[in-house]
Design a protein around this motif. Sequence first.
Motif, PDB file in Angstrom:
ATOM      1  N   ILE A 126      35.822  40.102  76.511  1.00 32.95           N
ATOM      2  CA  ILE A 126      35.917  40.569  75.154  1.00 32.95           C
ATOM      3  C   ILE A 126      36.933  41.595  75.119  1.00 32.95           C
ATOM      4  O   ILE A 126      36.717  42.503  75.647  1.00 32.95           O
ATOM      5  CB  ILE A 126      34.643  40.599  74.557  1.00 32.95           C
ATOM      6  N   GLY A 127      37.963  41.487  74.405  1.00 36.51           N
ATOM      7  CA  GLY A 127      39.062  42.559  74.344  1.00 36.51           C
ATOM      8  C   GLY A 127      39.959  42.604  73.120  1.00 36.51           C
ATOM      9  O   GLY A 127      39.393  41.967  72.023  1.00 36.51           O
ATOM     10  N   PRO A 128      40.989  43.247  73.096  1.00 35.81           N
ATOM     11  CA  PRO A 128      41.867  43.104  72.066  1.00 35.81           C
ATOM     12  C   PRO A 128      42.004  41.951  71.010  1.00 35.81           C
ATOM     13  O   PRO A 128      42.343  40.950  71.741  1.00 35.81           O
ATOM     14  CB  PRO A 128      43.232  43.756  72.498  1.00 35.81           C
ATOM     15  N   GLY A 129      41.901  42.046  69.779  1.00 37.71           N
ATOM     16  CA  GLY A 129      42.085  41.136  68.995  1.00 37.71           C
ATOM     17  C   GLY A 129      40.945  40.033  68.921  1.00 37.71           C
ATOM     18  O   GLY A 129      40.893  39.184  67.927  1.00 37.71           O
ATOM     19  N   ASP A 130      39.870  40.105  69.739  1.00 41.81           N
ATOM     20  CA  ASP A 130      38.778  39.214  69.717  1.00 41.81           C
ATOM     21  C   ASP A 130      37.952  39.361  68.431  1.00 41.81           C
ATOM     22  O   ASP A 130      37.690  40.892  68.415  1.00 41.81           O
ATOM     23  CB  ASP A 130      38.153  39.245  70.969  1.00 41.81           C
ATOM     24  N   GLU A 131      37.452  38.488  67.655  1.00 45.16           N
ATOM     25  CA  GLU A 131      36.529  38.867  66.872  1.00 45.16           C
ATOM     26  C   GLU A 131      35.204  38.769  67.308  1.00 45.16           C
ATOM     27  O   GLU A 131      34.635  38.019  67.760  1.00 45.16           O
ATOM     28  CB  GLU A 131      36.735  38.120  65.609  1.00 45.16           C
ATOM     29  N   VAL A 132      34.291  39.979  66.799  1.00 45.54           N
ATOM     30  CA  VAL A 132      32.798  40.025  67.020  1.00 45.54           C
ATOM     31  C   VAL A 132      32.247  40.130  65.934  1.00 45.54           C
ATOM     32  O   VAL A 132      32.175  40.960  65.024  1.00 45.54           O
ATOM     33  CB  VAL A 132      32.364  41.173  68.225  1.00 45.54           C
ATOM     34  N   ILE A 133      31.090  39.020  65.787  1.00 43.69           N
ATOM     35  CA  ILE A 133      30.264  39.035  64.503  1.00 43.69           C
ATOM     36  C   ILE A 133      29.233  40.140  64.882  1.00 43.69           C
ATOM     37  O   ILE A 133      28.435  40.150  65.636  1.00 43.69           O
ATOM     38  CB  ILE A 133      29.667  37.600  64.287  1.00 43.69           C
ATOM     39  N   VAL A 134      28.813  41.054  63.730  1.00 47.10           N
ATOM     40  CA  VAL A 134      27.892  41.851  63.837  1.00 47.10           C
ATOM     41  C   VAL A 134      27.209  42.350  62.731  1.00 47.10           C
ATOM     42  O   VAL A 134      28.096  42.211  61.686  1.00 47.10           O
ATOM     43  CB  VAL A 134      28.371  43.339  64.640  1.00 47.10           C
ATOM     44  N   PRO A 135      26.027  42.598  62.753  1.00 48.00           N
ATOM     45  CA  PRO A 135      25.442  42.880  61.148  1.00 48.00           C
ATOM     46  C   PRO A 135      25.683  44.304  61.140  1.00 48.00           C
ATOM     47  O   PRO A 135      25.962  45.106  61.896  1.00 48.00           O
ATOM     48  CB  PRO A 135      23.893  43.096  61.451  1.00 48.00           C
ATOM     49  N   SER A 136      26.206  44.554  59.635  1.00 45.11           N
ATOM     50  CA  SER A 136      26.540  46.175  59.258  1.00 45.11           C
ATOM     51  C   SER A 136      25.418  46.797  59.380  1.00 45.11           C
ATOM     52  O   SER A 136      25.624  48.095  59.478  1.00 45.11           O
ATOM     53  CB  SER A 136      26.920  45.792  57.835  1.00 45.11           C
ATOM     54  N   LEU A 137      24.372  46.368  59.062  1.00 48.14           N
ATOM     55  CA  LEU A 137      22.945  47.145  59.247  1.00 48.14           C
ATOM     56  C   LEU A 137      22.388  47.263  60.727  1.00 48.14           C
ATOM     57  O   LEU A 137      21.607  46.798  61.094  1.00 48.14           O
ATOM     58  CB  LEU A 137      21.796  46.646  58.254  1.00 48.14           C
ATOM     59  N   THR A 138      23.237  48.295  61.324  1.00 44.13           N
ATOM     60  CA  THR A 138      22.797  48.509  62.656  1.00 44.13           C
ATOM     61  C   THR A 138      23.307  50.019  63.008  1.00 44.13           C
ATOM     62  O   THR A 138      24.109  50.572  62.004  1.00 44.13           O
ATOM     63  CB  THR A 138      23.451  47.531  63.519  1.00 44.13           C
ATOM     64  N   PHE A 139      22.836  50.714  64.144  1.00 45.69           N
ATOM     65  CA  PHE A 139      23.179  51.986  64.308  1.00 45.69           C
ATOM     66  C   PHE A 139      24.512  51.810  64.676  1.00 45.69           C
ATOM     67  O   PHE A 139      25.205  50.667  65.401  1.00 45.69           O
ATOM     68  CB  PHE A 139      22.529  52.145  65.698  1.00 45.69           C
ATOM     69  N   CYS A 140      25.664  52.626  64.381  1.00 52.73           N
ATOM     70  CA  CYS A 140      26.938  52.770  64.473  1.00 52.73           C
ATOM     71  C   CYS A 140      27.520  52.495  65.875  1.00 52.73           C
ATOM     72  O   CYS A 140      28.500  51.975  66.175  1.00 52.73           O
ATOM     73  CB  CYS A 140      27.584  53.988  64.014  1.00 52.73           C
ATOM     74  N   ALA A 141      26.287  52.598  66.761  1.00 52.21           N
ATOM     75  CA  ALA A 141      26.980  52.484  68.345  1.00 52.21           C
ATOM     76  C   ALA A 141      27.203  50.922  68.701  1.00 52.21           C
ATOM     77  O   ALA A 141      28.103  50.614  69.299  1.00 52.21           O
ATOM     78  CB  ALA A 141      25.852  52.756  69.194  1.00 52.21           C
ATOM     79  N   SER A 142      26.482  49.888  67.999  1.00 57.94           N
ATOM     80  CA  SER A 142      26.809  48.736  67.986  1.00 57.94           C
ATOM     81  C   SER A 142      28.518  48.469  67.563  1.00 57.94           C
ATOM     82  O   SER A 142      29.277  47.753  68.397  1.00 57.94           O
ATOM     83  CB  SER A 142      26.241  47.749  67.293  1.00 57.94           C
ATOM     84  N   VAL A 143      28.854  48.891  66.586  1.00 61.43           N
ATOM     85  CA  VAL A 143      30.325  48.654  65.865  1.00 61.43           C
ATOM     86  C   VAL A 143      31.324  49.234  66.894  1.00 61.43           C
ATOM     87  O   VAL A 143      32.191  49.105  67.300  1.00 61.43           O
ATOM     88  CB  VAL A 143      30.325  48.928  64.608  1.00 61.43           C
ATOM     89  N   GLN A 144      30.854  50.702  67.102  1.00 55.09           N
ATOM     90  CA  GLN A 144      31.748  51.682  68.140  1.00 55.09           C
ATOM     91  C   GLN A 144      31.771  50.850  69.324  1.00 55.09           C
ATOM     92  O   GLN A 144      33.015  50.975  70.104  1.00 55.09           O
ATOM     93  CB  GLN A 144      31.096  52.870  68.361  1.00 55.09           C
ATOM     94  N   ALA A 145      31.072  50.089  70.013  1.00 61.92           N
ATOM     95  CA  ALA A 145      31.189  49.673  71.134  1.00 61.92           C
ATOM     96  C   ALA A 145      32.288  48.584  71.149  1.00 61.92           C
ATOM     97  O   ALA A 145      33.095  48.138  71.786  1.00 61.92           O
ATOM     98  CB  ALA A 145      29.760  48.866  71.764  1.00 61.92           C
ATOM     99  N   ILE A 146      32.083  47.684  69.895  1.00 60.60           N
ATOM    100  CA  ILE A 146      33.022  46.483  69.601  1.00 60.60           C
ATOM    101  C   ILE A 146      34.538  47.293  69.486  1.00 60.60           C
ATOM    102  O   ILE A 146      35.365  46.796  69.975  1.00 60.60           O
ATOM    103  CB  ILE A 146      32.674  45.788  68.379  1.00 60.60           C
ATOM    104  N   VAL A 147      34.612  48.379  68.761  1.00 59.75           N
ATOM    105  CA  VAL A 147      36.096  48.921  68.571  1.00 59.75           C
ATOM    106  C   VAL A 147      36.410  49.433  69.795  1.00 59.75           C
ATOM    107  O   VAL A 147      37.652  49.453  70.136  1.00 59.75           O
ATOM    108  CB  VAL A 147      35.744  49.989  67.343  1.00 59.75           C
ATOM    109  N   ALA A 148      35.679  50.107  70.497  1.00 62.23           N
ATOM    110  CA  ALA A 148      36.112  50.654  71.880  1.00 62.23           C
ATOM    111  C   ALA A 148      36.782  49.766  72.901  1.00 62.23           C
ATOM    112  O   ALA A 148      37.732  50.182  73.611  1.00 62.23           O
ATOM    113  CB  ALA A 148      34.882  51.369  72.578  1.00 62.23           C
ATOM    114  N   VAL A 149      36.547  48.361  72.731  1.00 58.48           N
ATOM    115  CA  VAL A 149      36.988  47.310  73.720  1.00 58.48           C
ATOM    116  C   VAL A 149      38.344  46.935  72.848  1.00 58.48           C
ATOM    117  O   VAL A 149      38.911  45.900  73.576  1.00 58.48           O
ATOM    118  CB  VAL A 149      35.893  46.339  74.199  1.00 58.48           C
TER     119      VAL A 149
END
Length: 378
Positions: free
Chosen positions: A76-99
């Motif tokens: 998984i990398g640039p441009g790929d969409e990852v479905i994630v709940p908004s109600l989670t620790f920000c780390a889940s989202v930061q990991a997606i953004v980091a890649v």
Amino acid sequence: MQTTTLPAGVGQNASPFLHGGEAAAIAAVLAAGQYGHGPLTERFEQSIAHYLGVEDVVAVSSGTTALVIGLQAAGIGPGDEVIVPSLTFCASVQAIVAVGAVPRFIDVDPATLCVTSDGVLGALSPDTRAVMPVLYGGRAVGLDSIRDVLDARGILLIEDAAHAFGSRTKGRMVGSTGALTCFSFDPIKNLTTGQGGAIVPRSPEEARRARSLRLFGLAQSREERASITSYAVEGPGLRSELSQINAAFGLVQLKHFSTVAAKRTHLWRTYREALSELDAALLVDVDVDRSVPFNCVVRISADQRDTVFEVMRGQGIGVGVHYPPNHSQPAFATWHRPLAVTDEIGRQILSLPFHPALSDEAAHFAVAALSRALRATS
Ligand SMILES: *Cc1c(COP(=O)(O)O)cnc(C)c1O
């Protein structure tokens, strides 16, 4: 002085739990002088794999790193969409953004704070490359009914199981269901290594990529490097290994994990019983018969939540909010979308003090204080 009358531990929302033996295990590593990745890290990986009943586990420096490396190892990398709940620790989202991937926020079921099959299905787009369910509170997220649809479209299932070490689903351990699963072993998680995390890879090739990503992109293992005069840097990678200091800590914790699991389960049931009298607080269900509960969360009236939080904090009771929704965070504004359910839930949730050392008395004390605060502010 009121503070002296508080039951022990009720002032902390979460807390690590030591069994004794951790300090000695860490001291032995310090004395031996090898602090990075080493044989104890590998023993920790094998012990976790054995506990989960899986082939292999890759230990890394944190749960956040596990998510980043898990995503990368799965391509998984640039441009790929990852479905994630908004109600989670920000780390889940930061990991997606980091890649370089794109978080696609979705709502959760208010009763469980977990995503549902319908919620995921409704969010699929031609760009969707992965779904990251968060096993909120330790509860397994059953997406079995849409697994075929996801597989057919080549969509990866990567579980953020940071809360769910030790939980089960349909008789299997979380981590052994075939999804790429990531655990956190940070100080307050069900199992701690002080700081650390782990990835359950889906194949030997994925494991190999994860091991390379966690240590500078090196192709050779520790043993192989010891007998050669050069090494190959085969791809990207940073320093993200689990140190032997942390691995030694984790091995002691794992040996006693059943104690922690029993204490957490008992405490959650104690809260459930105490809260059954309180109509103004709805308990978020963690599926306690199969889960090792990570926390105890109630939903109360959005009009009262902030005041109840302040009143209880003022009394020295360790309430919290897990988590402020991510779709409204400034860092994630690009990916904001209206999520009415999450907006509502985000204003209702309140986490009660929850950690293995907490007594039944402390749980009843916290619920009595919640009850008083709800009456006083209604
Ligand atoms: C703790 C946590 C993480 C991150 O784990 P760390 O080990 O703290 O990096 C990710 N997701 C969720 C839901 C968490 O609770």
